[in-house]
Design an enzyme around this catalytic site. Structure first.
Site, PDB file in Angstrom:
ATOM      1  N   ALA A   1      43.387  43.503  34.652  1.00 21.23           N
ATOM      2  CA  ALA A   1      43.298  42.127  35.145  1.00 21.23           C
ATOM      3  C   ALA A   1      43.970  41.121  34.213  1.00 21.23           C
ATOM      4  CB  ALA A   1      41.840  41.736  35.366  1.00 21.23           C
ATOM      5  N   THR A   2      43.950  41.373  32.913  1.00 19.12           N
ATOM      6  CA  THR A   2      44.613  40.430  32.001  1.00 19.12           C
ATOM      7  C   THR A   2      46.097  40.356  32.303  1.00 19.12           C
ATOM      8  OG1 THR A   2      42.984  40.675  30.233  1.00 19.12           O
ATOM      9  CG2 THR A   2      45.185  39.957  29.585  1.00 19.12           C
TER      10      THR A   2
ATOM     11  N   GLN B   1      35.788  40.546  38.794  1.00 20.39           N
ATOM     12  CA  GLN B   1      34.344  40.774  38.881  1.00 20.39           C
ATOM     13  C   GLN B   1      33.864  40.920  40.324  1.00 20.39           C
ATOM     14  OE1 GLN B   1      32.315  41.415  36.489  1.00 20.39           O
ATOM     15  NE2 GLN B   1      33.488  40.806  34.673  1.00 20.39           N
TER      16      GLN B   1
ATOM     17  N   SER C   1      40.877  44.727  38.739  1.00 15.31           N
ATOM     18  CA  SER C   1      40.758  45.636  37.600  1.00 15.31           C
ATOM     19  C   SER C   1      39.936  46.843  38.009  1.00 15.31           C
ATOM     20  CB  SER C   1      40.082  44.928  36.417  1.00 15.31           C
ATOM     21  OG  SER C   1      39.917  45.814  35.330  1.00 15.31           O
TER      22      SER C   1
ATOM     23  N   HIS D   1      38.452  49.231  36.155  1.00 17.05           N
ATOM     24  CA  HIS D   1      37.281  49.628  35.381  1.00 17.05           C
ATOM     25  C   HIS D   1      36.075  48.724  35.593  1.00 17.05           C
ATOM     26  CE1 HIS D   1      36.879  46.853  31.829  1.00 17.05           C
ATOM     27  NE2 HIS D   1      38.108  46.531  32.166  1.00 17.05           N
TER      28      HIS D   1
ATOM     29  N   THR E   1      56.530  53.086  34.120  1.00 17.40           N
ATOM     30  CA  THR E   1      56.033  54.189  34.934  1.00 17.40           C
ATOM     31  C   THR E   1      54.599  53.935  35.361  1.00 17.40           C
ATOM     32  OG1 THR E   1      57.453  55.751  33.763  1.00 17.40           O
ATOM     33  CG2 THR E   1      55.581  56.676  34.973  1.00 17.40           C
TER      34      THR E   1
ATOM     35  N   CYS F   1      35.129  39.721  26.110  1.00 16.96           N
ATOM     36  CA  CYS F   1      36.266  39.241  25.337  1.00 16.96           C
ATOM     37  C   CYS F   1      35.850  38.248  24.256  1.00 16.96           C
ATOM     38  CB  CYS F   1      37.285  38.592  26.263  1.00 16.96           C
ATOM     39  SG  CYS F   1      37.995  39.744  27.439  1.00 16.96           S
TER      40      CYS F   1
END
Length: 389
Positions: A73-74, A181, A201, A203, A239, A326
């Site tokens: 996501a970052t 989220q 994201s 994870h 890749t 973070c």
């Protein structure tokens, strides 16, 4: 060593075993590069990546060709905001963002502001909601991009992205939303919501770490962050890691099938936890709306303690946090909690609890007892930890 109970599912989620099994062949015999167009190894990996792209797209109501795989996501947030800002014409370089964005979005806005892009930051109300009316009031004739997250990473509040999209789309403003989220936890449909760019994201939704995606609505132009081999429609060279993409796709497929039932179960467990903590600790208060909220989120302020002391006291029993992973090492009050009007003392007394796919009622009761006992030990006050079944 007995591991503490994990109730920090905003920071990350465990990989679902079904996603792990889907990934396994692509770490072993099916190890081809999905961009190798000359042989069966590459074709096999490419087919798997494209199937995963379809699954991720289906989760948010997008077309497969609108999904760009990234590292997380970052990167997606950076590609969306920096990439869109670089394509804004002169006279449309004003940016709008909420004041409660994830640090990676806030940092990009700060960076662009330093490079001459005016930025207006919209405050939430006391419930942690950024209204469409507040966004509309911040928009100027020169506004080119608006960024408002789908769900807050600390207090779990759901933002009215459909209402905001109804403000931005008619004005020709690019609308980006960080849905890291929200995805897999609550329904998302990008086209009805008027969203042009949406960050995801894996994870955060029981998929593997190291992969995310950016939804880029057809016709929206972005400047790539870096040059390379031209993969992912030229927007994200490099890749594509086929095993991670496959795991992401499996996680998206599972979430789409099980989201409604899982949300109901977690909402019930969250309310059970709140009831037990409220009964045991006088003065417990919820930060943010309890209705417009992620079903697994509980963000609480506990009187008389500093959250980091409580978290340390719980370290062998329950894993929770004081906010964004973070910024978990920071002793500064959360900008999100300050933005909704909390004092520094209240913000520093706040904890974030995130329930998960394998959290049970017994886990909730165990966590409530541990938190109450740790609070009592820190404050010297009595608490009641005997709960009715």
């Amino acid at each position: 060593m007995t591991r503490p109970l994990f109730l920090d599912h905003h920071s990350t989620t465990p990989l679902d075993p079904r996603a792990f099994e889907a990934m396994r062949p692509f770490f072993e015999a099916a190890f081809g590069n999905p961009h190798s167009a000359d042989h069966a190894y590459g074709w096999e990996a490419e087919a798997a990546v494209e199937a995963a792209r379809r699954d991720v797209a289906a989760l948010i109501g997008a077309r497969p060709g609108e999904i760009v795989f990234t590292s997380g996501a970052t990167e997606s947030n950076n590609l969306a905001i920096r990439g869109a800002a670089a394509r804004l014409p002169e006279g449309r370089r004003h940016l709008v963002a909420s004041a409660i964005e994830h640090p990676c979005v806030a940092a990009v806005m700060d960076l662009l502001e330093g490079r001459g892009f005016p930025v207006t930051r919209v405050m939430p109300d006391r419930d942690g909601i950024v209204s469409a009316e507040a966004v509309a009031a911040a928009i100027r004739p020169e506004t080119g991009l608006v960024s408002v997250m789908a769900a807050n990473h600390e207090i779990g509040t759901l933002q009215p992205i459909g209402d905001i999209g109804a403000v931005t789309r008619p004005r020709g403003i690019v609308f980006h939303s960080d849905a890291a989220q929200a995805a897999g936890k609550v329904p998302l449909a990008v086209e009805p919501a008027g969203v042009d760019l949406l960050s995801l994201s894996a994870h955060k939704m029981y998929g593997p770490k190291g992969i995310g995606a950016l939804y880029v609505r057809r016709g929206v132009g972005l400047e790539p962050l870096f040059a390379g081999g031209g993969q992912e429609r030229g927007l994200r060279s490099g890749t594509v890691p086929a095993p991670l993409a496959v795991g992401f796709g499996a996680a998206a497929r599972i979430a789409r099938a099980e989201m409604a039932e899982e949300a109901d179960r977690l909402r019930g467990l969250r309310d059970r936890l709140l009831d037990r903590l409220s009964a045991a600790i006088p003065g417990v208060a919820v930060n943010g709306s309890l209705t417009a909220r992620l079903p697994h989120n509980l963000d609480l302020r506990l009187p008389g303690v500093v959250a980091v002391d409580l978290i340390h006291a719980l370290k062998d029993r329950v894993a929770i946090s004081a906010g964004s992973a973070c910024a978990s090492a920071s002793l500064e009050p959360s900008p999100v909690l300050r933005a909704i009007g909390l004092s520094d003392e209240e913000a520093l007394a706040s904890i974030r609890i995130g329930l998960g796919r394998w959290t049970s009622a017994e886990d909730v009761d165990r966590a409530a007892a541990a938190i109450a006992e740790a609070w009592a030990a820190l404050t010297g006050q009595a608490c009641r930890v005997e709960f009715e079944a």
